[in-house]
Design an enzyme around this catalytic site. Structure first.
Site: not given
Ligand SMILES: C[S@@+](CC[C@H](N)C(=O)[O-])C[C@H]1O[C@@H](n2cnc3c(N)ncnc32)[C@H](O)[C@@H]1O
Lengths: 277, 196
Positions: B48, B141, B21
């Site tokens: 992401h 996440d 991310s």
């Protein structure tokens, strides 16, 4: 919390659903179907797949809830703005160059955002009165939502309006709705006067009309390839020759049995044209 | 554990799954440009990214990549040696039968693609034959997905939090599951190349 389900349990579940309610989930894609079942277990605090099967067997009202939750209803207005631009600038003008009126089918319309997108586009092109639209879904509660045309302001502004601006819409999206209480908006009902909402199961219901344009976006990704192939055949039969078929931006039909009966009109946006009966 | 202390049977692995991310772009490009072109396990990447930007990201990653990198279409057949990037606004699932499936399900941890879901489905399919790598990132996440991957016998690697632009993500994974290797970017590349 239950973290995993055996495939055999999923098979048993599908079996019961098929026997009792005549919906067939056997050929849904495994990972997402399993996740949806896990989600139902969690939301309704059901302790096992077996308990879920028992509940479904004897509780028809609960089955409706199950059907609503097992399907993925996430949607947006003007999802993939570049597709909507292509519709506005090429596909719809092309259709209307040879047709006085056209028939459109939104298969798997969910809560109706895609249908409103189409109607807004057609209205801005001055063609809204020249179409008849069929909007279908397997999930009746979500169809009821589509008919109601009530959405959260948050979604309208955070998602839908942004897409509309990216598409290059000529109005403000807020011209098409009025704010109501509780953080909702109500879409202008005159937009959907020519829309018929109907429950229709792509797995078993088959051809019911012929169309000049079919959109079935982000629905077939929940099916396995065997089922996708069957449904592609059904769509092929439901299209007039030289009419358009649009699927999700990450879907394809090039491997399917009907592939040779279509040409690719836009490979990025997954616009196909039927060229052979 | 340090890289030179590991004694694992490297021939058992059949796939690699990577989650990243905020702050991971640099190390991803490093991995892609320094990986041995002969590396032939499929690599699945859930990163992401902006949900409405469909184009540009993969092109940027491909620029210096030694490997072919693609955003899969739904039900695409998995090929050896390919790098698969989860498309914008879709979850990417690994299916039994050597296929990739996509989904527009609800966001998880505010993310779609969700790293957790790619890790969960990939480790379900590959069991103990998978390597999971969590890189720099600003939310949690991937932690749950990494836990599932470990439970199924996979090998867990995180980017050393010390070397991360934002260490929330690898730290979250470290907090809930046993991590086999904590590596800096150079050693992540070295480790992957040692599998060739
Ligand atoms: C993710 S939504 C797609 C909405 C919209 N087309 C879009 O792309 O944003 C998928 C829809 O497919 C519907 N669906 C799933 N299985 C179906 C079936 N067998 N027949 C008809 N619709 C189905 C679901 O109820 C859900 O509303």
């Amino acid at each position: 919390m239950i973290e995993d389900i055996e495939i055999s349990e999923l098979r048993n579940l599908c079996q019961i659903v098929k026997e009792k309610y005549n919906y067939d989930f056997n050929n849904y894609a495994m990972s997402s179907f399993k996740r949806r079942v896990l989600r139902v277990l969690e939301i309704h605090k059901i302790s096992s797949t077996l308990a879920l099967i028992e509940k479904i067997k004897y509780d028809a009202a609960f089955f409706k809830v199950f059907l609503n939750e097992i399907t993925v209803n996430v949607t947006e207005m003007f999802r993939d703005p570049s597709l909507w631009r292509d519709l506005r600038d090429k596909i719809l003008p092309n259709l209307f160059s040879t047709h006085e009126t056209i028939k459109i089918w939104h298969a798997g319309c969910s809560s109706g955002e895609e249908v409103y997108s189409m109607c807004i586009l057609l209205k801005e092109m001055g063609l809204l009165h020249k179409v008849k639209i069929y909007a279908t879904d397997i999930d009746e509660p979500i169809l009821a939502k589509a008919k109601e045309g009530k959405y959260t302001i948050k979604n309208m502004i955070d998602v839908n309006e942004k897409n509309y601006i990216r598409l290059g819409g000529i109005q403000k999206l807020s011209d098409y709705y009025t704010e109501t209480s509780g953080g909702f908006v109500k879409m202008n009902p005159s937009l959907v006067e020519n829309v018929v909402y109907r429950s229709h199961d792509l797995v078993k219901s088959g051809v019911f009309n012929k169309f000049d344009l079919i959109l079935c976006r982000n629905v077939l990704i929940y099916f396995n390839q065997q089922l996708q192939n069957d449904v592609f055949k059904m769509f092929h039969e439901s299209l007039f020759n030289y009419s358009y078929f649009i699927i999700g931006s990450k879907e394809t039909l090039i491997w399917s049995d009907v592939a040779s009966k279509f040409i690719i009109v836009n490979s990025e946006e997954k616009v196909f044209k039927k060229v052979k009966e | 554990m340090k890289l030179d202390q590991v004694s694992i049977d490297k021939s058992q692995y059949k796939a690699v799954v990577i989650g990243g991310s905020a702050g991971s772009f640099q190390i991803i490009t490093k991995i892609l440009s320094e990986i041995n072109p002969k590396f032939d396990l499929p690599i699945f990447m859930a990163l992401h990214r902006l949900k409405h930007v469909r184009n540009g990201f993969i092109e940027a990653l491909a620029l210096k990549s030694n490997k072919i990198i693609a955003e899969p279409e739904d039900k695409e057949q998995i090929k050896r040696g390919m790098v698969y990037l989860a498309p914008a606004n879709y979850h990417m699932y690994i299916e039994l039968g050597n296929k990739i499936a996509l989904s527009t399900e609800e966001m998880l941890n505010n993310s779609r693609p969700s790293i957790d879901l790619t890790f969960d489905t990939a480790s379900y399919v590959y069991k103990n034959k998978i390597i999971g790598i969590i890189l720099s990132g600003a939310n949690k996440d991937g932690a749950w997905g990494m836990k599932k991957l470990k439970e199924r016998g996979g090998l867990t690697i995180i980017q050393d939090p010390k070397d991360c632009t934002i260490d929330t993500m690898p730290t979250a994974a470290l907090n809930i599951t046993k991590i086999d290797l904590v590596l800096n970017p150079d050693n992540i590349v070295k480790f992957l190349n040692s599998l060739v």
